[in-house]
Motif scaffolding. Structure first.
Motif, mmCIF file in Angstrom:
data_model
loop_
_atom_site.group_PDB
_atom_site.id
_atom_site.type_symbol
_atom_site.label_atom_id
_atom_site.label_comp_id
_atom_site.label_asym_id
_atom_site.label_seq_id
_atom_site.Cartn_x
_atom_site.Cartn_y
_atom_site.Cartn_z
ATOM 1 N N ALA A 132 3.877 22.216 -2.740
ATOM 2 C CA ALA A 132 4.910 21.154 -3.002
ATOM 3 C C ALA A 132 5.737 21.572 -3.994
ATOM 4 O O ALA A 132 6.783 21.424 -4.004
ATOM 5 C CB ALA A 132 4.290 19.742 -3.089
ATOM 6 N N TYR A 133 5.168 21.896 -5.234
ATOM 7 C CA TYR A 133 5.830 22.046 -6.555
ATOM 8 C C TYR A 133 6.934 23.322 -6.347
ATOM 9 O O TYR A 133 8.028 23.387 -6.816
ATOM 10 C CB TYR A 133 4.731 22.422 -7.495
ATOM 11 N N GLN A 134 6.383 24.546 -5.548
ATOM 12 C CA GLN A 134 7.170 25.772 -5.351
ATOM 13 C C GLN A 134 8.220 25.586 -4.513
ATOM 14 O O GLN A 134 9.315 25.883 -4.488
ATOM 15 C CB GLN A 134 6.331 26.624 -5.346
ATOM 16 N N ALA A 135 7.847 24.700 -3.449
ATOM 17 C CA ALA A 135 8.912 24.154 -2.466
ATOM 18 C C ALA A 135 10.083 23.487 -2.977
ATOM 19 O O ALA A 135 11.356 23.747 -2.976
ATOM 20 C CB ALA A 135 8.379 23.529 -1.386
ATOM 21 N N LEU A 136 9.834 22.422 -4.152
ATOM 22 C CA LEU A 136 10.865 21.762 -4.479
ATOM 23 C C LEU A 136 11.545 22.559 -5.516
ATOM 24 O O LEU A 136 12.890 22.321 -5.582
ATOM 25 C CB LEU A 136 9.944 20.477 -5.417
ATOM 26 N N ARG A 137 11.155 23.508 -6.221
ATOM 27 C CA ARG A 137 11.605 24.425 -7.199
ATOM 28 C C ARG A 137 12.842 25.298 -6.352
ATOM 29 O O ARG A 137 13.675 25.568 -6.765
ATOM 30 C CB ARG A 137 10.727 25.182 -8.001
ATOM 31 N N ALA A 138 12.197 25.898 -5.320
ATOM 32 C CA ALA A 138 12.963 26.631 -4.191
ATOM 33 C C ALA A 138 14.345 26.072 -4.055
ATOM 34 O O ALA A 138 15.416 26.633 -3.891
ATOM 35 C CB ALA A 138 12.109 27.073 -3.154
ATOM 36 N N ALA A 139 14.180 24.636 -3.765
ATOM 37 C CA ALA A 139 15.303 23.824 -3.246
ATOM 38 C C ALA A 139 16.302 23.228 -4.487
ATOM 39 O O ALA A 139 17.267 22.719 -4.136
ATOM 40 C CB ALA A 139 14.693 22.734 -2.440
ATOM 41 N N GLY A 140 15.621 23.570 -5.753
ATOM 42 C CA GLY A 140 16.368 23.277 -6.863
ATOM 43 C C GLY A 140 16.437 21.465 -6.759
ATOM 44 O O GLY A 140 17.336 21.049 -7.282
ATOM 45 N N ALA A 141 15.289 20.769 -6.426
ATOM 46 C CA ALA A 141 15.317 19.418 -6.428
ATOM 47 C C ALA A 141 15.356 18.868 -7.653
ATOM 48 O O ALA A 141 14.759 19.319 -8.795
ATOM 49 C CB ALA A 141 14.050 18.889 -5.741
ATOM 50 N N VAL A 212 18.189 17.753 -0.157
ATOM 51 C CA VAL A 212 17.012 18.638 -0.186
ATOM 52 C C VAL A 212 16.146 18.135 1.144
ATOM 53 O O VAL A 212 16.121 16.957 1.286
ATOM 54 C CB VAL A 212 16.289 18.559 -1.424
ATOM 55 N N ALA A 213 15.829 18.952 1.784
ATOM 56 C CA ALA A 213 14.842 18.758 3.098
ATOM 57 C C ALA A 213 13.881 19.932 2.915
ATOM 58 O O ALA A 213 13.785 20.961 2.788
ATOM 59 C CB ALA A 213 15.686 19.019 4.350
ATOM 60 N N LEU A 214 12.409 19.178 2.990
ATOM 61 C CA LEU A 214 11.288 20.054 2.680
ATOM 62 C C LEU A 214 10.606 19.905 4.113
ATOM 63 O O LEU A 214 9.942 18.785 4.409
ATOM 64 C CB LEU A 214 10.359 19.534 1.830
ATOM 65 N N ASP A 215 10.382 20.959 4.789
ATOM 66 C CA ASP A 215 9.585 21.203 6.101
ATOM 67 C C ASP A 215 8.279 21.601 5.715
ATOM 68 O O ASP A 215 7.860 22.642 5.308
ATOM 69 C CB ASP A 215 10.284 21.991 7.190
ATOM 70 N N PHE A 216 7.104 20.692 6.136
ATOM 71 C CA PHE A 216 5.704 20.969 5.838
ATOM 72 C C PHE A 216 5.122 20.908 7.273
ATOM 73 O O PHE A 216 3.936 20.639 7.378
ATOM 74 C CB PHE A 216 4.878 20.207 5.085
ATOM 75 N N VAL A 217 5.953 20.809 8.381
ATOM 76 C CA VAL A 217 5.156 20.502 9.591
ATOM 77 C C VAL A 217 5.826 21.568 10.704
ATOM 78 O O VAL A 217 5.160 22.059 11.896
ATOM 79 C CB VAL A 217 5.315 19.240 10.249
ATOM 80 N N GLY A 218 7.121 21.985 10.683
ATOM 81 C CA GLY A 218 7.420 23.058 11.421
ATOM 82 C C GLY A 218 8.138 22.191 12.770
ATOM 83 O O GLY A 218 8.286 21.066 12.780
ATOM 84 N N GLY A 219 8.252 22.928 13.848
ATOM 85 C CA GLY A 219 8.771 22.386 15.192
ATOM 86 C C GLY A 219 10.326 21.886 15.071
ATOM 87 O O GLY A 219 10.877 22.224 14.434
ATOM 88 N N ASP A 220 10.486 20.381 15.515
ATOM 89 C CA ASP A 220 11.668 19.709 15.565
ATOM 90 C C ASP A 220 12.170 19.571 14.145
ATOM 91 O O ASP A 220 13.145 19.229 13.740
ATOM 92 C CB ASP A 220 11.561 18.673 16.220
ATOM 93 N N ALA A 221 11.279 19.676 12.942
ATOM 94 C CA ALA A 221 11.824 18.998 11.703
ATOM 95 C C ALA A 221 12.473 20.145 11.278
ATOM 96 O O ALA A 221 13.629 19.780 10.471
ATOM 97 C CB ALA A 221 10.414 19.149 10.981
ATOM 98 N N ILE A 222 12.734 21.491 11.639
ATOM 99 C CA ILE A 222 13.656 22.402 11.184
ATOM 100 C C ILE A 222 15.179 22.098 11.430
ATOM 101 O O ILE A 222 15.970 22.164 10.754
ATOM 102 C CB ILE A 222 13.200 23.793 11.450
ATOM 103 N N PRO A 223 15.236 21.871 12.955
ATOM 104 C CA PRO A 223 16.582 21.676 13.351
ATOM 105 C C PRO A 223 17.065 20.151 12.764
ATOM 106 O O PRO A 223 18.367 20.223 12.389
ATOM 107 C CB PRO A 223 16.617 21.750 14.817
ATOM 108 N N ALA A 224 16.322 19.402 12.546
ATOM 109 C CA ALA A 224 16.762 18.080 12.098
ATOM 110 C C ALA A 224 16.935 18.360 10.588
ATOM 111 O O ALA A 224 18.071 17.617 10.207
ATOM 112 C CB ALA A 224 15.547 17.013 12.111
ATOM 113 N N SER A 225 16.436 19.069 9.856
ATOM 114 C CA SER A 225 16.735 19.320 8.374
ATOM 115 C C SER A 225 18.046 20.052 8.349
ATOM 116 O O SER A 225 18.742 19.614 7.389
ATOM 117 C CB SER A 225 15.628 19.994 7.730
ATOM 118 N N LEU A 226 18.233 21.070 9.140
ATOM 119 C CA LEU A 226 19.556 21.531 9.138
ATOM 120 C C LEU A 226 20.693 20.546 9.378
ATOM 121 O O LEU A 226 21.887 20.881 8.803
ATOM 122 C CB LEU A 226 19.539 22.869 9.863
ATOM 123 N N ASP A 227 20.563 19.751 10.213
ATOM 124 C CA ASP A 227 21.343 18.748 10.724
ATOM 125 C C ASP A 227 21.837 18.099 9.650
ATOM 126 O O ASP A 227 22.948 17.451 9.295
ATOM 127 C CB ASP A 227 21.035 18.237 12.027
#
Length: 305
Positions: A132-141, A212-227
C-alpha cells in the motif's frame, strides 16, 4: 525446531521438525512470535510462482514476521539480542520462510516492531503495508487528493485507506455493503459498493473524477480506474503489469527497511492500525490458506507461534 513445510508443489503443508537456521554475516536470527498470511504464500506452495521464483525443498512458506532477535551475524550493528522486530522476509530463493519457530532474515528486510501493535497486528504489517505504501508513493498521493482504493477492506486496501487518510487525502473505497462501516472506521468516509455501475457511483461522489486510483483486485477495476482518473499516470495496479500499456503504473512490492519503519511510526502515532480478522496457531496453516483463498478476509490472517 518446528516449522511448516512442504516437499513438493501442491502438497498439504504440515508442521514438522527441521534444523535450526544458520545465521550469516548479514542476517538476524528471529524467534517468531507471529507470521502474517498472504495470498502469495499459498500461491508459492501451489507452484504458481515457479516460472519467476527459484524454490528449494523442503520449503518453509511465509514472508511476514514479527518476533524477538535471538542472535545476530558478525556484520550486524543495527540490532541486538532481545530487540523486537518485524520484517518482510522475501529473499531471492524461496526456502526458509517465516512459518517457523526461528527464521534467519537479512538485516535489510527488518525494522523495529511498532510498540503500539500486538504481535499479531505487527505480523500483519510488512507485505500488505509495504504494498500500500509503495503504491501510494508511485501514484504521488498527497494532501487534498481524492484517492480511489479498490478492495479497500482487504489486507492491502485497509492499509492504503489509512495511509492516504494520514496524508490528508479524501478516500473513496470500494467494498461489499457489509464492510462499509469498517471502511468508515479506517478513515474512508465514502465507501462505495463494487460491481456493475461502480464508475457511476464514484462519479456521484467525485463528479470531476479522482486524482489517484489504486487497483488491488484487477479485472474490471482497471478500466473503471482509467475512466475515473484525471490522469492515467496516477493509476497504479499491484495486480496487472499490463496497466503500463494504458499509461498507468505497475508496482511489485519490495522489502524496504525505511518504508517499514515509516509504517511503524504511523502506527505509533495512532494513524495506522491492523485488523486481525483471523488468528490461528501454526499447525492450522491449512485452514489459514483456505480462508485466504476465499478472498473474503477483512484485514489480515495471522499465524501465532
Amino acid at each position: 525446531m518446528k516449522a511448516v513445510t512442504i516437499n513438493s508443489y501442491g502438497e498439504t503443508p504440515k508442521l514438522t521438525d527441521v534444523p535450526e537456521p544458520k545465521v550469516g554475516p548479514d542476517s538476524v536470527l528471529v524467534r517468531v512470535k507471529a507470521a502474517g498470511v498472504n495470498p502469495v504464500d499459498w500461491k508459492i506452495t501451489a507452484g504458481y510462482l515457479d516460472p519467476v521464483l527459484q524454490t528449494n525443498f523442503p520449503l518453509i512458506p511465509g514472508w511476514d514476521v514479527a518476533g524477538v532477535v535471538e542472535a545476530v551475524g558478525p556484520a550486524i550493528t543495527e540490532f541486538a539480542a532481545g530487540d523486537e522486530v518485524i520484517g518482510y522476509n522475501r529473499q531471492d530463493v524461496a526456502q526458509f520462510g517465516t512459518y517457523a519457530e526461528l527464521v534467519a532474515a537479512p538485516v535489510r528486510v527488518l525494522a523495529r516492531k511498532p510498540a503500539s501493535l500486538s504481535w499479531q497486528q505487527a505480523a500483519g504489517v510488512p507485505l500488505a503495508g509495504l504494498t500500500a505504501y509503495q503504491a501510494l508513493r508511485a501514484a504521488g498521493a498527497a494532501e487534498g487528493d481524492t484517492v480511489l482504493v479498490h478492495a479497500a477492506a482487504g489486507g492491502v486496501g485497509s492499509f492504503a485507506v489509512q495511509i492516504a487518510a494520514a496524508r490528508g487525502a479524501r478516500v473513496i473505497g470500494t467494498a461489499s455493503e457489509r464492510n462499509h462501516d469498517y471502511l468508515r472506521s479506517l478513515g474512508a468516509a465514502e465507501p462505495v459498493t463494487y460491481g456493475d455501475g461502480l464508475a457511476d457511483r464514484v462519479r456521484e461522489l467525485a463528479p470531476e473524477g479522482v486524482d489517484v486510483a489504486l487497483d488491488f483486485v484487477g479485472g474490471d477495476a482497471i478500466p473503471a480506474s482509467l475512466d475515473l482518473a484525471k490522469s492515467a499516470a496516477r493509476v497504479v495496479s499491484v495486480v496487472d503489469p499490463g496497466i503500463a500499456g494504458s499509461g498507468g503504473r505497475y508496482v511489485f512490492v519490495r522489502p524496504d527497511a525505511a518504508d517499514l519503519t515509516a509504517l511503524g511510526e504511523l502506527a505509533d502515532a495512532g494513524k495506522l492500525t491492523v485488523n486481525v480478522d483471523q488468528e490461528l496457531p501454526l499447525e492450522q496453516v491449512g485452514e489459514a490458506f483456505r480462508l485466504s483463498q476465499e478472498g473474503r478476509t477483512r484485514g489480515k490472517i495471522v499465524l501465532t507461534v
